[in-house]
Write an enzyme that holds these catalytic residues in place. Structure first.
Site, short mmCIF file in Angstrom:
data_model
loop_
_atom_site.label_atom_id
_atom_site.label_comp_id
_atom_site.label_asym_id
_atom_site.label_seq_id
_atom_site.Cartn_x
_atom_site.Cartn_y
_atom_site.Cartn_z
N ASP A 51 4.72 -6.00 13.65
CA ASP A 51 4.71 -7.36 14.34
C ASP A 51 4.09 -7.47 15.32
OD1 ASP A 51 6.34 -5.97 15.92
OD2 ASP A 51 8.13 -6.98 15.46
N SER A 52 3.20 -6.16 15.72
CA SER A 52 2.17 -6.51 16.66
C SER A 52 1.17 -7.44 16.05
CB SER A 52 1.67 -5.00 17.15
OG SER A 52 1.20 -4.44 15.76
N ASP A 90 7.13 -4.35 9.33
CA ASP A 90 8.23 -4.71 10.32
C ASP A 90 8.89 -5.98 10.00
OD1 ASP A 90 8.32 -2.97 12.59
OD2 ASP A 90 6.55 -4.12 13.44
N LYS A 120 10.71 -1.73 8.73
CA LYS A 120 11.12 -1.00 9.95
C LYS A 120 11.61 -1.94 10.77
CE LYS A 120 7.72 -0.30 13.27
NZ LYS A 120 8.21 -1.21 14.66
N GLU A 122 13.94 -2.52 14.66
CA GLU A 122 14.30 -2.19 16.23
C GLU A 122 15.66 -2.23 16.49
OE1 GLU A 122 11.80 -4.48 18.67
OE2 GLU A 122 10.00 -4.07 17.83
N GLU A 189 9.03 4.64 20.92
CA GLU A 189 7.97 4.23 21.80
C GLU A 189 8.41 4.39 23.11
OE1 GLU A 189 6.94 0.14 20.27
OE2 GLU A 189 5.60 0.00 21.91
O1 KIV Z 1 4.55 -3.82 15.57
C1 KIV Z 1 3.85 -2.56 15.73
O2 KIV Z 1 2.65 -2.27 16.02
C2 KIV Z 1 4.83 -1.31 16.17
C3 KIV Z 1 4.02 -0.10 16.53
C4 KIV Z 1 3.63 -0.30 18.11
C5 KIV Z 1 5.12 0.89 16.54
O3 KIV Z 1 6.00 -1.56 16.24
#
Ligand code: KIV
Length: 271
Positions: A51-52, A90, A120, A122, A189
């Site tokens: 989600d980056s 994510d 993924k 969090e 992280e």
């Molecule tokens: O969203 C992302 O890119 C991440 C990584 C930094 C692990 O969660």
């Protein structure tokens, strides 16, 4: 050739095998077809459709605004490129924290519409019910502990997490809970390297670190940061493998020059 190229297709089981054999796992983010093709052909083990994308693709200051449909758009573009890597997507902010039923429908939507291999999420204890429900549906889940950017408004800052004993103890308990629940790996992280080592040695599933030191089972970086596309973000843990910003700027400036001086197109570049 990389050691892990011996695996024709990376699955969650292969990652487990890699941990057992002490083979490091290399993971990078990708959000589009072209970069995903390059990463997969280069032999990356895991591609994270992170989600980056909210930051590096859309220019938001946090990961919070990105939607489920936008994540699915990025993930499907990546999936059209990938033949070998394991693709993890994510679950974006607000699509799984509310209740486990909503979490399951978000995960199913991602899996159905993108064709990705895993999701993924969090958090630890707080989201365990959602993780359980998603796992029960046969969807592999990667955990994410330490600095969890979707909680930036709670943290107030992106500084290193779990430096005090209370938070470190909670992180260790959460890692054990995620392992017992059936997660296939955990991203750690921005936590102290010693804590990441302790967690990695205490659980049987692989840990993938970002700013978590060398004693984890694998590493992940955001592609645009490690390629030097985005020069504004430079935390201590980031190694830049290229200065693509400078190269692209140079190429674009040459193109502008060639257009304006009538150098482009030349005789061979026309019909
Ligand atoms: O969203 C992302 O890119 C991440 C990584 C930094 C692990 O969660």
């Amino acid at each position: 050739m990389q050691d892990s190229r011996k695996y024709a297709k990376i699955t969650t089981h292969v990652l487990q095998e890699m941990k057992l054999k002490s083979e490091k796992i290399a993971m990078l983010t990708a959000y589009d077809f072209s970069f995903a093709t390059i990463l997969d052909e280069a032999g990356i083990d895991v591609i994270l459709v992170g989600d980056s994308a909210s930051n590096v693709m859309a220019g938001h200051s946090t990961t919070l605004p990105i939607t489920l449909d936008q994540m699915i758009y990025h993930a499907s573009s990546v999936m059209r490129a990938v033949k070998r890597a394991l693709v993890v997507v994510d679950l974006p902010f607000g699509t799984y924290q509310g209740n486990s039923k909503e979490a399951l429908s978000s995960a199913i939507k991602i899996m159905k519409e993108s064709g990705a291999n895993a999701v993924k999420m969090e958090g630890g204890k707080e989201i365990l019910e959602s993780i359980d429900r998603i796992l029960s549906a046969g969807i592999p889940v990667m955990g994410h502990l330490g600095l969890t950017p979707q909680s930036i408004n709670k943290f107030g800052t992106y500084v290193v997490r779990a430096t005090d004993e209370m938070e470190a103890e909670k992180l260790k308990r959460d890692a054990a809970l995620l392992e017992n629940a059936g997660c296939f790996a955990i991203v750690l992280e921005k936590i102290p390297a010693m804590l990441a080592k302790e967690v990695t040695e205490s659980i049987k599933i692989p840990t993938i670190g970002i700013g978590a030191g060398p004693s984890v089972d694998g590493q992940v970086l955001v592609l645009h940061d490690m390629l030097g596309i985005n020069l504004k973000f430079s935390p201590r843990f980031l190694r830049r493998y290229h200065n693509l910003n400078e190269e692209v700027t140079g190429a674009v400036q040459s193109y502008i020059h060639d257009v304006k001086t009538l150098d482009f197109p030349n005789e061979r570049e026309q019909y």
